[in-house]
Design a protein around this motif. Structure first.
Motif, PDB file in Angstrom:
ATOM      1  N   ILE A 145      -5.012  -6.082  -0.788  1.00  0.00           N
ATOM      2  CA  ILE A 145      -4.099  -4.821  -1.404  1.00  0.00           C
ATOM      3  C   ILE A 145      -5.076  -3.558  -1.467  1.00  0.00           C
ATOM      4  CG2 ILE A 145      -2.631  -6.075  -2.660  1.00  0.00           C
ATOM      5  CD1 ILE A 145      -4.376  -5.592  -5.204  1.00  0.00           C
ATOM      6  N   LEU A 146      -6.385  -3.639  -0.719  1.00  0.00           N
ATOM      7  CA  LEU A 146      -7.239  -2.702  -0.688  1.00  0.00           C
ATOM      8  C   LEU A 146      -7.370  -1.808   0.496  1.00  0.00           C
ATOM      9  CD1 LEU A 146     -10.495  -4.584  -1.815  1.00  0.00           C
ATOM     10  CD2 LEU A 146      -8.831  -3.146  -3.238  1.00  0.00           C
ATOM     11  N   ALA A 147      -7.285  -0.435   0.398  1.00  0.00           N
ATOM     12  CA  ALA A 147      -7.191   0.311   1.720  1.00  0.00           C
ATOM     13  C   ALA A 147      -8.464   0.184   2.352  1.00  0.00           C
ATOM     14  CB  ALA A 147      -7.361   1.801   1.314  1.00  0.00           C
ATOM     15  N   PRO A 148      -8.390  -0.153   3.708  1.00  0.00           N
ATOM     16  CA  PRO A 148      -9.753  -0.566   4.512  1.00  0.00           C
ATOM     17  C   PRO A 148     -10.866   0.503   4.639  1.00  0.00           C
ATOM     18  CG  PRO A 148      -7.441  -0.953   5.767  1.00  0.00           C
ATOM     19  CD  PRO A 148      -7.102  -0.166   4.492  1.00  0.00           C
ATOM     20  N   ALA A 149     -10.591   1.759   4.302  1.00  0.00           N
ATOM     21  CA  ALA A 149     -11.688   2.563   4.356  1.00  0.00           C
ATOM     22  C   ALA A 149     -12.085   3.311   2.885  1.00  0.00           C
ATOM     23  CB  ALA A 149     -11.555   3.851   5.371  1.00  0.00           C
ATOM     24  N   ASP A 150     -11.493   2.529   1.947  1.00  0.00           N
ATOM     25  CA  ASP A 150     -11.538   3.067   0.552  1.00  0.00           C
ATOM     26  C   ASP A 150     -12.937   2.770   0.068  1.00  0.00           C
ATOM     27  OD1 ASP A 150     -11.580   4.183  -1.887  1.00  0.00           O
ATOM     28  OD2 ASP A 150      -9.824   3.210  -2.345  1.00  0.00           O
ATOM     29  N   GLN A 195       0.737   1.949  -6.715  1.00  0.00           N
ATOM     30  CA  GLN A 195       1.784   2.609  -7.233  1.00  0.00           C
ATOM     31  C   GLN A 195       3.106   2.063  -6.501  1.00  0.00           C
ATOM     32  OE1 GLN A 195       2.310   4.879  -9.602  1.00  0.00           O
ATOM     33  NE2 GLN A 195       0.530   5.730  -9.905  1.00  0.00           N
ATOM     34  N   ALA A 196       3.219   1.833  -5.421  1.00  0.00           N
ATOM     35  CA  ALA A 196       4.343   1.437  -4.492  1.00  0.00           C
ATOM     36  C   ALA A 196       4.441   0.023  -4.175  1.00  0.00           C
ATOM     37  CB  ALA A 196       4.294   1.985  -3.100  1.00  0.00           C
ATOM     38  N   ARG A 200      10.140   0.732  -9.316  1.00  0.00           N
ATOM     39  CA  ARG A 200      10.071   2.239  -9.358  1.00  0.00           C
ATOM     40  C   ARG A 200       9.817   3.219  -8.277  1.00  0.00           C
ATOM     41  NH1 ARG A 200      10.124   5.240 -13.593  1.00  0.00           N
ATOM     42  NH2 ARG A 200      10.042   3.525 -15.040  1.00  0.00           N
ATOM     43  N   GLU A 201       9.211   2.381  -7.273  1.00  0.00           N
ATOM     44  CA  GLU A 201       8.636   3.089  -5.808  1.00  0.00           C
ATOM     45  C   GLU A 201       8.745   1.927  -4.808  1.00  0.00           C
ATOM     46  OE1 GLU A 201       5.134   5.661  -3.846  1.00  0.00           O
ATOM     47  OE2 GLU A 201       5.376   5.458  -5.914  1.00  0.00           O
ATOM     48  N   PRO A 202       9.860   1.489  -4.311  1.00  0.00           N
ATOM     49  CA  PRO A 202      10.132   0.428  -3.432  1.00  0.00           C
ATOM     50  C   PRO A 202       9.184   0.852  -1.969  1.00  0.00           C
ATOM     51  CG  PRO A 202      12.203   0.916  -4.417  1.00  0.00           C
ATOM     52  CD  PRO A 202      11.208   2.076  -4.964  1.00  0.00           C
ATOM     53  N   LEU A 203       8.663  -0.148  -1.119  1.00  0.00           N
ATOM     54  CA  LEU A 203       8.055   0.247  -0.022  1.00  0.00           C
ATOM     55  C   LEU A 203       9.279   0.818   1.084  1.00  0.00           C
ATOM     56  CD1 LEU A 203       5.782  -2.803   0.134  1.00  0.00           C
ATOM     57  CD2 LEU A 203       5.012  -0.643  -0.224  1.00  0.00           C
ATOM     58  N   ASP A 204       8.774   1.595   1.764  1.00  0.00           N
ATOM     59  CA  ASP A 204       9.499   2.251   2.860  1.00  0.00           C
ATOM     60  C   ASP A 204       9.141   1.618   4.125  1.00  0.00           C
ATOM     61  OD1 ASP A 204      11.261   3.625   4.458  1.00  0.00           O
ATOM     62  OD2 ASP A 204      10.780   5.597   3.585  1.00  0.00           O
ATOM     63  N   PRO A 205      10.223   0.705   4.899  1.00  0.00           N
ATOM     64  CA  PRO A 205       9.661   0.347   6.108  1.00  0.00           C
ATOM     65  C   PRO A 205       9.709   1.281   7.238  1.00  0.00           C
ATOM     66  CG  PRO A 205      12.111  -0.191   5.593  1.00  0.00           C
ATOM     67  CD  PRO A 205      11.488   0.388   4.221  1.00  0.00           C
ATOM     68  N   ALA A 206      10.173   2.437   6.873  1.00  0.00           N
ATOM     69  CA  ALA A 206       9.980   3.491   7.920  1.00  0.00           C
ATOM     70  C   ALA A 206       8.468   4.191   7.789  1.00  0.00           C
ATOM     71  CB  ALA A 206      11.071   4.676   7.779  1.00  0.00           C
ATOM     72  N   GLU A 207       7.913   3.688   6.658  1.00  0.00           N
ATOM     73  CA  GLU A 207       6.635   4.433   6.543  1.00  0.00           C
ATOM     74  C   GLU A 207       5.366   3.315   6.290  1.00  0.00           C
ATOM     75  OE1 GLU A 207       6.017   7.516   3.516  1.00  0.00           O
ATOM     76  OE2 GLU A 207       8.197   7.880   3.492  1.00  0.00           O
ATOM     77  N   PRO A 208       4.733   2.891   7.431  1.00  0.00           N
ATOM     78  CA  PRO A 208       3.940   1.929   7.147  1.00  0.00           C
ATOM     79  C   PRO A 208       2.519   2.030   6.468  1.00  0.00           C
ATOM     80  CG  PRO A 208       4.183   2.631   9.462  1.00  0.00           C
ATOM     81  CD  PRO A 208       5.107   3.380   8.831  1.00  0.00           C
ATOM     82  N   GLN A 210       2.688   4.363   3.929  1.00  0.00           N
ATOM     83  CA  GLN A 210       2.952   4.925   2.687  1.00  0.00           C
ATOM     84  C   GLN A 210       1.955   5.171   1.504  1.00  0.00           C
ATOM     85  OE1 GLN A 210       6.396   2.593   1.159  1.00  0.00           O
ATOM     86  NE2 GLN A 210       6.844   4.133  -0.800  1.00  0.00           N
ATOM     87  N   GLU A 211       2.076   6.231   1.127  1.00  0.00           N
ATOM     88  CA  GLU A 211       1.052   6.317   0.100  1.00  0.00           C
ATOM     89  C   GLU A 211       1.310   5.854  -1.096  1.00  0.00           C
ATOM     90  OE1 GLU A 211      -0.741  10.461  -2.556  1.00  0.00           O
ATOM     91  OE2 GLU A 211       0.886  10.477  -1.018  1.00  0.00           O
ATOM     92  N   GLY A 212       0.361   5.114  -1.784  1.00  0.00           N
ATOM     93  CA  GLY A 212       0.704   4.318  -2.936  1.00  0.00           C
ATOM     94  C   GLY A 212       0.725   2.756  -2.542  1.00  0.00           C
TER      95      GLY A 212
END
Length: 343
Positions: A145-150, A195-196, A200-208, A210-212
């Protein structure tokens, strides 16, 4: 006399892949010196393709059961922030894979405080006579669940699982859990969050991208709150146990980072040599942190039968907790390096 929960088994598992600070420096803007000076972490373990939190939990759970003599348990609690699926819970399948037929099993989510929340829950079940033997597992695959470059999160966290078995016993016997205190403050929920992905903030399959969708942490604020809460709750538990600072043989704190552990130990009046420390080799393993640190301390001779031990943690939510126990004469099953696999 009311029965107490007694620690009678301990197991640990770490995935085989080691990622060093130098490995991270090849793929992000960081250095070994930068990571080590700020966190004390030099390397961490991460899951390979196809390996899940449940796979880690099964390994650690099996070792804890073996350490406890192999007797069946009648409750399984899995503390985790990275379940195999949003639905169903991971614990029932873990119990199934361990051969625990018809055993109640459920997930518990309190991030890095999850093991202590589970320990208090398991102790309450035993004290009430609702369970005789409980398998409590803390397991997380935070690398998923970690951003690769964070560089603010990826160097800190590692994957792993630790587990204990608890049975009923007398309050004064070795391994008996003493007082425990838990707390939370939902106003601080944004300090540590993904966050996502929820309702409350479902994942959007159209936004791979997606912020959060990735884990985030406000490091400076977390440091301040973690030190304050861990110190206060641990002091409260120590006082309830009737121990003086010099009576405490070992502090097993959630392995957040070395600076936090040093600050908490200093405020508690404990020298660092009486603090379990293995984050340099595994990083912050979240819900698995405390049982993994206990297993490592036993292996290094830092935890001996009769030692007075304080446990403490701070996690997202925000959540925190502490507990006291006298260490029993148990031999943990080692973490090992063999490959975990589903099935």
């Amino acid at each position: 006399m009311q029965k107490s929960a007694v620690l009678c088994g301990l197991g640990a598992y770490l995935p085989e892949t080691v990622v060093t600070n130098d490995d991270l420096a090849e793929i992000m803007d960081t250095t070994d010196e930068w990571i080590t000076s700020r966190t004390g972490i030099r390397e961490r373990r991460v899951v390979g393709p196809g390996i899940s939190t449940g796979d880690l939990a099964v390994r650690a759970g099996a070792r804890a059961l073996k350490s406890a003599g192999g007797e069946p348990v009648d409750l399984v609690i899995l503390a985790t922030t990275t379940p195999d699926h949003p639905c169903p819970a991971t614990a029932p399948f873990v119990a199934h894979r361990l051969g625990l037929v018809d055993t109640p099993a459920w997930d518990l989510s309190a991030v890095c405080s999850g093991f202590l929340y589970g320990l208090t829950a398991a102790s309450s079940f035993i004290a009430a006579g609702a369970a005789r033997r409980v398998l409590l597992i803390g397991a997380d695959a935070f690398s998923t669940i970690l951003a690769p470059a964070d560089r603010g999160t990826r160097p800190i966290f590692g994957d792993g699982a630790g587990a204990v078995v608890l049975r009923p016993g007398d309050p004064g016997e070795p391994g008996a859990l003493g007082p425990s205190v838990l707390g939370s403050d939902g106003s601080l929920r944004e300090l540590i969050t993904v966050q996502a992905g929820g309702s409350r903030e479902p994942l959007d399959p159209a936004e791979p991208d997606q912020e959060g969708r990735y884990f985030t942490m406000q490091g400076r604020s977390v440091f301040r709150h973690a030190v304050a809460r861990m110190t206060a709750v641990t002091e409260e538990v120590r006082e309830r146990a009737g121990w003086r600072p010099e009576d405490v043989d070992c502090l097993v704190a959630h392995q957040a980072n070395r600076r936090i552990l040093q600050a908490v130990a200093e405020r508690l009046g404990l020298p660092m040599e009486r603090c379990a420390l293995h984050l340099d080799r595994v990083g912050n393993t979240a819900a698995a942190s405390i049982p993994l640190a206990m297993a490592d301390a036993v292996g290094r001779g830092g935890l001996l039968p009769g030692h007075r031990v304080l446990l403490t943690a701070y996690g997202g939510g925000a959540t925190w907790g502490a507990a006291a126990l006298t260490w029993p004469d148990i031999t943990p099953q080692p973490d090992g390096r063999e490959r975990a696999s589903e099935g």
